[in-house]
Design an enzyme around this catalytic site. Structure first.
Site, PDB file in Angstrom:
ATOM      1  N   LYS A   1       0.762  -1.128  -0.063  1.00 10.70           N
ATOM      2  CA  LYS A   1      -0.186  -0.219   0.188  1.00 10.70           C
ATOM      3  C   LYS A   1       1.017   1.201  -0.079  1.00 10.70           C
ATOM      4  O   LYS A   1       0.623   2.200  -0.691  1.00 10.70           O
ATOM      5  CB  LYS A   1      -0.862   0.051   1.217  1.00 10.70           C
TER       6      LYS A   1
ATOM      7  N   ARG B   1     -10.236   0.676   8.379  1.00 10.63           N
ATOM      8  CA  ARG B   1      -9.495  -0.656   8.724  1.00 10.63           C
ATOM      9  C   ARG B   1     -10.537  -1.594   9.557  1.00 10.63           C
ATOM     10  O   ARG B   1     -10.108  -2.787   9.678  1.00 10.63           O
ATOM     11  CB  ARG B   1      -8.251  -0.441   9.559  1.00 10.63           C
TER      12      ARG B   1
ATOM     13  N   ARG C   1      11.933  -5.144   4.759  1.00  8.54           N
ATOM     14  CA  ARG C   1      11.578  -3.952   4.591  1.00  8.54           C
ATOM     15  C   ARG C   1      12.637  -2.889   5.167  1.00  8.54           C
ATOM     16  O   ARG C   1      12.865  -3.310   6.480  1.00  8.54           O
ATOM     17  CB  ARG C   1      10.220  -3.687   4.988  1.00  8.54           C
TER      18      ARG C   1
ATOM     19  N   ARG D   1      11.093  -1.189  10.924  1.00  8.58           N
ATOM     20  CA  ARG D   1       9.976  -0.733  11.983  1.00  8.58           C
ATOM     21  C   ARG D   1       9.900  -1.896  13.157  1.00  8.58           C
ATOM     22  O   ARG D   1      10.107  -3.023  12.917  1.00  8.58           O
ATOM     23  CB  ARG D   1       8.714  -0.819  11.025  1.00  8.58           C
TER      24      ARG D   1
ATOM     25  N   ARG E   1      -0.526  -9.139  12.988  1.00 13.70           N
ATOM     26  CA  ARG E   1      -1.108  -8.091  12.147  1.00 13.70           C
ATOM     27  C   ARG E   1      -1.854  -8.733  11.171  1.00 13.70           C
ATOM     28  O   ARG E   1      -2.730  -8.365  10.506  1.00 13.70           O
ATOM     29  CB  ARG E   1       0.055  -7.183  11.700  1.00 13.70           C
TER      30      ARG E   1
END
Ligand code: AP5
Ligand code: ZN
Length: 217
Positions: free
Chosen positions: A13, A88, A123, A156, A167
């Site tokens: 996203k 969400r 990431r 992160r 998640r």
């Protein structure tokens, strides 16, 4: 152009949001980036949100809805915006609908869970801008540095494997219901909202071509 990007954590996203917002010249409204900025600034919201985010859970609907409504007052949202990571939950989507904010497109980026873990593992992010990289799939020009500012990239706190699994579980339990919610809304024809689904597997440019193509139909 007013659009909502829907997709699992790690679906791409944020990566696609940067390209889409540049293409349409609209602001990106990422509730995740807004919360991370609050954490970094050490505000009361940030202190409360940090624990929830690190556990892979969702911040309360009231807080998020308040944040988004305030953000939409900014003049740069006049000609459109892109929501990344919002809504969400069904209550968040209901609040948006009740506020009478028209949405042109809900765009789902579909990526199976198996591909997500590898993406999250590699990431690296530039916190101030929210720009995302991947050590293998989307590397920065200089290792460990943001392409635009040259500042450091970080991992992160919620990208640990067990937090990512949590998640994903939260996504399936609380967010995936929005697929049905928006497909129905589009099918009922009560609004001008269109629902489009794009395959998120493939390289970043290829996925972006699919998206721009889907949004121009
Ligand atoms: P948020 O920041 O929204 O995180 P998320 O939805 O879990 O999504 P991510 O940012 O992890 O993934 P992404 O889809 O943006 O993927 P990216 O482009 O980075 O939310 C974080 C937390 O904040 C939540 O857990 C919650 O606690 C809270 N929160 C936020 N909004 C909330 C709300 N509305 N209500 C309640 N709580 C809220 O890509 C991932 C990786 O893959 C990168 O390394 C990237 O380089 C790579 N990649 C991207 N595209 C490709 C490709 N095509 N091929 C290969 N690799 C790719
Ligand atoms: Zn993101």
């Amino acid at each position: 152009m007013r659009l909502i990007l829907l997709g699992a954590p790690g679906a791409g996203k944020g990566t696609q949001a940067a390209l889409i917002t540049a293409h349409y010249n609209i602001p990106q409204i990422s509730t995740g980036d807004m919360l991370r900025a609050a954490v970094k600034a050490g505000t009361p919201l940030g202190l409360a949100a940090k624990k929830i985010m690190d556990a892979g859970e969702l911040v309360s609907d009231d807080i998020i809805i308040g944040l988004v409504k305030e953000r939409l007052q900014q003049p740069d949202c006049k000609n459109g915006f892109l929501f990344d990571g919002f809504p969400r939950t069904i209550p968040q989507a209901e609040a948006l609908k009740e506020a009478g904010i028209p949405i042109d497109y809900v765009l789902e980026i579909a990526v199976p869970d198996e591909a997500i873990l590898e993406r999250m593992n590699g990431r690296r992010v530039h916190l101030p801008s929210g720009r995302s990289y991947h050590i293998k799939f989307n590397p920065p020009k200089v290792e460990g540095k943001d392409d635009v500012t040259g500042e450091d990239l970080i991992q992160r706190d919620d990208d640990k494997e067990e937090t990512v699994k949590k998640r994903l579980q939260v996504y399936h339990n609380q967010t995936e219901a929005l697929v049905d919610f928006y497909q129905k809304l589009a099918a009922e024809g009560q609004s001008n909202t269109k629902y489009v689904k794009v395959d998120g597997i493939g390289d970043v440019k290829e996925v972006n071509r699919r998206i721009i193509d889907a949004l121009s139909k």
